[in-house]
Write a protein that holds these residues in place. Structure first.
Motif, PDB file in Angstrom:
ATOM      1  N   ALA A 150       0.839  -1.205   0.000  1.00 46.79           N
ATOM      2  CA  ALA A 150       0.000   0.000   0.000  1.00 46.79           C
ATOM      3  C   ALA A 150       0.870   1.250   0.000  1.00 46.79           C
ATOM      4  CB  ALA A 150      -0.953   0.003   1.189  1.00 46.79           C
ATOM      5  N   SER A 151       1.886   1.259  -0.876  1.00 45.52           N
ATOM      6  CA  SER A 151       2.852   2.347  -0.886  1.00 45.52           C
ATOM      7  C   SER A 151       3.307   2.653  -2.302  1.00 45.52           C
ATOM      8  CB  SER A 151       4.059   1.969  -0.027  1.00 45.52           C
ATOM      9  OG  SER A 151       5.014   2.998  -0.018  1.00 45.52           O
ATOM     10  N   ALA A 152       3.558   3.941  -2.588  1.00 45.11           N
ATOM     11  CA  ALA A 152       4.063   4.349  -3.897  1.00 45.11           C
ATOM     12  C   ALA A 152       5.561   4.099  -3.980  1.00 45.11           C
ATOM     13  CB  ALA A 152       3.767   5.822  -4.139  1.00 45.11           C
ATOM     14  N   VAL A 153       6.014   3.692  -5.145  1.00 45.87           N
ATOM     15  CA  VAL A 153       7.438   3.487  -5.405  1.00 45.87           C
ATOM     16  C   VAL A 153       7.755   4.040  -6.792  1.00 45.87           C
ATOM     17  CG1 VAL A 153       7.697   1.435  -3.937  1.00 45.87           C
ATOM     18  CG2 VAL A 153       6.994   1.157  -6.316  1.00 45.87           C
ATOM     19  N   GLY A 154       9.032   4.097  -7.115  1.00 43.04           N
ATOM     20  CA  GLY A 154       9.415   4.482  -8.458  1.00 43.04           C
ATOM     21  C   GLY A 154      10.069   5.851  -8.555  1.00 43.04           C
ATOM     22  N   PRO A 155      10.427   6.266  -9.780  1.00 43.62           N
ATOM     23  CA  PRO A 155      11.222   7.482  -9.989  1.00 43.62           C
ATOM     24  C   PRO A 155      10.522   8.778  -9.600  1.00 43.62           C
ATOM     25  CG  PRO A 155      10.475   6.563 -12.086  1.00 43.62           C
ATOM     26  CD  PRO A 155      10.187   5.545 -11.045  1.00 43.62           C
ATOM     27  N   TYR A 156       9.196   8.837  -9.665  1.00 42.20           N
ATOM     28  CA  TYR A 156       8.497  10.072  -9.308  1.00 42.20           C
ATOM     29  C   TYR A 156       8.650  10.362  -7.816  1.00 42.20           C
ATOM     30  CZ  TYR A 156       6.440   9.747 -13.954  1.00 42.20           C
ATOM     31  OH  TYR A 156       6.270   9.667 -15.312  1.00 42.20           O
ATOM     32  N   ALA A 157       8.460   9.329  -6.996  1.00 45.56           N
ATOM     33  CA  ALA A 157       8.632   9.495  -5.548  1.00 45.56           C
ATOM     34  C   ALA A 157      10.081   9.846  -5.221  1.00 45.56           C
ATOM     35  CB  ALA A 157       8.214   8.219  -4.823  1.00 45.56           C
ATOM     36  N   GLU A 158      11.025   9.196  -5.886  1.00 41.29           N
ATOM     37  CA  GLU A 158      12.440   9.456  -5.641  1.00 41.29           C
ATOM     38  C   GLU A 158      12.822  10.874  -6.046  1.00 41.29           C
ATOM     39  OE1 GLU A 158      14.593   6.342  -7.614  1.00 41.29           O
ATOM     40  OE2 GLU A 158      13.406   4.781  -6.628  1.00 41.29           O
ATOM     41  N   ASP A 159      12.265  11.351  -7.159  1.00 36.96           N
ATOM     42  CA  ASP A 159      12.571  12.704  -7.613  1.00 36.96           C
ATOM     43  C   ASP A 159      12.018  13.739  -6.630  1.00 36.96           C
ATOM     44  OD1 ASP A 159      13.594  14.512  -9.759  1.00 36.96           O
ATOM     45  OD2 ASP A 159      11.495  15.127  -9.802  1.00 36.96           O
ATOM     46  N   MET A 160      10.834  13.514  -6.101  1.00 37.55           N
ATOM     47  CA  MET A 160      10.272  14.439  -5.119  1.00 37.55           C
ATOM     48  C   MET A 160      11.170  14.558  -3.892  1.00 37.55           C
ATOM     49  SD  MET A 160       6.135  13.840  -4.965  1.00 37.55           S
ATOM     50  CE  MET A 160       5.937  15.120  -3.721  1.00 37.55           C
ATOM     51  N   LEU A 161      11.736  13.439  -3.463  1.00 37.63           N
ATOM     52  CA  LEU A 161      12.571  13.443  -2.259  1.00 37.63           C
ATOM     53  C   LEU A 161      13.802  14.318  -2.416  1.00 37.63           C
ATOM     54  CD1 LEU A 161      12.521   9.741  -1.013  1.00 37.63           C
ATOM     55  CD2 LEU A 161      11.917  11.764   0.317  1.00 37.63           C
ATOM     56  N   ARG A 162      14.298  14.464  -3.634  1.00 39.90           N
ATOM     57  CA  ARG A 162      15.507  15.256  -3.861  1.00 39.90           C
ATOM     58  C   ARG A 162      15.295  16.734  -3.564  1.00 39.90           C
ATOM     59  NH1 ARG A 162      15.555  11.808  -8.599  1.00 39.90           N
ATOM     60  NH2 ARG A 162      17.047  10.116  -8.289  1.00 39.90           N
ATOM     61  N   HIS A 163      14.044  17.149  -3.427  1.00 37.55           N
ATOM     62  CA  HIS A 163      13.729  18.555  -3.170  1.00 37.55           C
ATOM     63  C   HIS A 163      13.514  18.857  -1.697  1.00 37.55           C
ATOM     64  CE1 HIS A 163      13.211  19.340  -7.493  1.00 37.55           C
ATOM     65  NE2 HIS A 163      12.615  18.154  -7.532  1.00 37.55           N
ATOM     66  N   PHE A 164      13.724  17.850  -0.828  1.00 37.31           N
ATOM     67  CA  PHE A 164      13.456  18.033   0.595  1.00 37.31           C
ATOM     68  C   PHE A 164      14.674  17.660   1.445  1.00 37.31           C
ATOM     69  CE2 PHE A 164       9.280  16.940  -1.272  1.00 37.31           C
ATOM     70  CZ  PHE A 164       8.589  18.100  -0.943  1.00 37.31           C
ATOM     71  N   ALA A 165      14.797  18.359   2.568  1.00 37.24           N
ATOM     72  CA  ALA A 165      15.786  18.001   3.591  1.00 37.24           C
ATOM     73  C   ALA A 165      15.031  17.856   4.902  1.00 37.24           C
ATOM     74  CB  ALA A 165      16.860  19.071   3.701  1.00 37.24           C
ATOM     75  N   CYS A 166      15.087  16.682   5.502  1.00 34.00           N
ATOM     76  CA  CYS A 166      14.275  16.383   6.684  1.00 34.00           C
ATOM     77  C   CYS A 166      15.147  16.073   7.895  1.00 34.00           C
ATOM     78  CB  CYS A 166      13.346  15.208   6.393  1.00 34.00           C
ATOM     79  SG  CYS A 166      12.152  15.575   5.081  1.00 34.00           S
ATOM     80  N   ASN A 167      14.553  16.238   9.057  1.00 34.27           N
ATOM     81  CA  ASN A 167      15.282  15.961  10.293  1.00 34.27           C
ATOM     82  C   ASN A 167      15.515  14.476  10.507  1.00 34.27           C
ATOM     83  OD1 ASN A 167      13.266  18.493  11.040  1.00 34.27           O
ATOM     84  ND2 ASN A 167      15.357  18.799  11.737  1.00 34.27           N
ATOM     85  N   ARG A 168      14.425  13.688  10.338  1.00 37.31           N
ATOM     86  CA  ARG A 168      14.550  12.259  10.633  1.00 37.31           C
ATOM     87  C   ARG A 168      13.723  11.413   9.683  1.00 37.31           C
ATOM     88  NH1 ARG A 168      14.597  11.722  17.255  1.00 37.31           N
ATOM     89  NH2 ARG A 168      13.909  13.855  17.575  1.00 37.31           N
ATOM     90  N   LEU A 169      14.216  10.212   9.479  1.00 28.64           N
ATOM     91  CA  LEU A 169      13.471   9.172   8.775  1.00 28.64           C
ATOM     92  C   LEU A 169      13.115   8.090   9.773  1.00 28.64           C
ATOM     93  CD1 LEU A 169      12.518   7.338   6.395  1.00 28.64           C
ATOM     94  CD2 LEU A 169      14.930   6.677   6.106  1.00 28.64           C
ATOM     95  N   PHE A 170      11.851   7.698   9.802  1.00 25.72           N
ATOM     96  CA  PHE A 170      11.404   6.554  10.598  1.00 25.72           C
ATOM     97  C   PHE A 170      11.088   5.427   9.625  1.00 25.72           C
ATOM     98  CE2 PHE A 170      10.762  10.210  13.273  1.00 25.72           C
ATOM     99  CZ  PHE A 170      11.146   9.760  14.534  1.00 25.72           C
ATOM    100  N   LEU A 171      11.918   4.400   9.659  1.00 22.83           N
ATOM    101  CA  LEU A 171      11.918   3.368   8.632  1.00 22.83           C
ATOM    102  C   LEU A 171      11.610   2.000   9.214  1.00 22.83           C
ATOM    103  CD1 LEU A 171      12.654   2.843   5.583  1.00 22.83           C
ATOM    104  CD2 LEU A 171      14.976   2.370   6.378  1.00 22.83           C
ATOM    105  N   SER A 172      10.777   1.245   8.509  1.00 23.90           N
ATOM    106  CA  SER A 172      10.509  -0.150   8.848  1.00 23.90           C
ATOM    107  C   SER A 172      11.167  -1.020   7.778  1.00 23.90           C
ATOM    108  CB  SER A 172       9.001  -0.393   8.886  1.00 23.90           C
ATOM    109  OG  SER A 172       8.709  -1.709   9.288  1.00 23.90           O
ATOM    110  N   VAL A 173      11.694  -2.177   8.157  1.00 25.06           N
ATOM    111  CA  VAL A 173      12.419  -3.028   7.217  1.00 25.06           C
ATOM    112  C   VAL A 173      11.958  -4.479   7.352  1.00 25.06           C
ATOM    113  CG1 VAL A 173      14.463  -1.541   7.217  1.00 25.06           C
ATOM    114  CG2 VAL A 173      14.316  -3.422   8.866  1.00 25.06           C
ATOM    115  N   ASP A 174      12.334  -5.295   6.366  1.00 23.83           N
ATOM    116  CA  ASP A 174      12.031  -6.730   6.420  1.00 23.83           C
ATOM    117  C   ASP A 174      13.157  -7.525   7.060  1.00 23.83           C
ATOM    118  OD1 ASP A 174       9.478  -6.629   5.258  1.00 23.83           O
ATOM    119  OD2 ASP A 174      10.328  -6.579   3.245  1.00 23.83           O
ATOM    120  N   GLY A 175      14.373  -6.997   6.989  1.00 28.96           N
ATOM    121  CA  GLY A 175      15.500  -7.735   7.538  1.00 28.96           C
ATOM    122  C   GLY A 175      16.629  -6.818   7.975  1.00 28.96           C
TER     123      GLY A 175
END
Length: 256
Positions: A150-175
Motif C-alpha cells: 500500500a505504498s508508492a514506489v518508483g522514480p516520481y517518488a524518488e525525484d520528489m525526495l531530492r527537493h526536501f531536507a528532513c530531520n529524521r526518517l522513521f523506517l521499517s524493514v524486512d530484515g
C-alpha cells in the motif's frame, strides 16, 4: 549459564552447524533437556530457529514479500510498544519521513495529536492515519502503487525526495543483517528507502526482534548508516552486540 548466555550459545551453534540437537545442547551447556526445550521455544517465537523432533535448525534467512494485511497482526504488541517509544522522540516543528510497513503505520497512529511538524510519506496507510491530524502538514509522495505494501514506489517518488531536507526518517524493514545491512523484499521499495536515508539527517529504524538475522531481496543501506534502532527486549544479545559494534544506538522496549 544464564538464559542470555544459553541463547547466544544456541544461536552461534546453529549458525556454525546449521542444526542442533536437544541432547547435545543439554550436555554442552550443563542444563536439563527441559530447559533446552524451553530455550528453543523462546528462540523459535523470535523467529531465530525452527524446532524439530529432538532438535532445531535455522529458518530460511530470506524473507518473501507478503501483503501488509497479512503482517498487520504479527507481533502487534511489540510493534505498538516500539511505535510509542519512537513517537516519544519527536520534537516540535520537525520535518520527518515515514516509510512503509506495519510498524511505521503503528508509529503514525501513535503520533500525539499535539505534534506540530511536517510528514513526508509514500505509504497510503500512513497518509490515511495522518490525513485528519490537526497540527501537521502532510506531503504524500507519488508514484506507482505497490499494492502488497500500500505504498508508492518508483522514480516520481524518488525525484520528489531530492527537493526536501528532513530531520529524521522513521523506517521499517524486512530484515537486519550485521553483515548485509538493512533490506526489504522489493527492490523498488529498497531503492526509494535508500533515497529516504539520504534525505534525512537521522535514520531511525523501527523493527521488532524477529527482523534480525533476516535478509530481503533489496538492500537499503549498511548497518553503520543507521543512527538508532528501536526494537523490543526479546532481541538476542548476539545482535545487541553487533548493533553496538556498528556504532548504532539501540533503544529496547518491553519486558526483558
Amino acid at each position: 549459564m544464564r538464559i542470555a548466555e544459553r541463547h547466544r550459545y544456541i544461536t552461534e551453534k546453529l549458525h556454525s552447524a546449521g542444526a542442533v540437537s536437544v541432547a547435545s545442547l543439554a550436555e554442552e551447556m550443563g542444563v536439563s533437556v527441559v530447559t533446552v526445550r524451553k530455550d528453543l521455544q523462546l528462540l523459535e517465537e523470535q523467529g531465530l530457529l525452527l524446532r524439530s523432533h529432538g532438535g532445531a535448525s535455522l529458518p530460511s534467512a530470506f524473507v518473501n514479500d507478503r501483503p501488509i494485511a497479512e503482517k498487520q497482526d504479527v507481533r502487534a504488541e511489540e510493534k505498538r510498544l516500539i511505535a510509542q517509544a519512537a513517537a516519544g522522540l519527536l520534537q516540535p516543528d520537525e520535518a520527518i519521513i515515514i516509510g512503509s510497513g506495519t510498524t511505521v503505520d503503528a508509529f503514525a497512529r501513535a503520533l500525539p495529536r499535539s505534534f506540530r511538524g511536517t510528514v513526508l510519506t509514500a505509504a497510503l496507510n500512513v497518509a490515511g492515519a495522518l490525513a485528519a491530524h490537526p497540527a501537521l502538514e502532510l506531503v504524500l509522495l507519488g508514484g506507482v502503487v505497490r499494492k502488497s505494501a500500500a505504498s508508492a514506489v518508483g522514480p516520481y517518488a524518488e525525484d520528489m525526495l531530492r527537493h526536501f531536507a528532513c530531520n529524521r526518517l522513521f523506517l521499517s524493514v524486512d530484515g537486519i543483517s550485521p553483515d548485509f545491512g538493512l533490506t526489504t523484499s522489493n527492490m523498488m521499495e529498497a531503492h526509494l528507502n535508500a533515497q529516504m536515508c539520504r534525505a534525512a539527517q537521522q535514520v531511525v529504524v523501527l523493527a521488532d526482534a524477529s527482523k534480525f538475522g533476516k535478509k530481503g531481496f533489496g538492500r537499503i543501506c549498511g548497518l553503520p548508516e543507521v543512527d538508532l534502532i528501536v526494537t523490543d527486549a526479546a532481541l538476542p544479545e548476539l545482535y545487541q552486540e553487533a548493533v553496538e559494534a556498528a556504532g548504532v544506538k539501540l533503544l529496547m522496549v518491553g519486558k526483558t
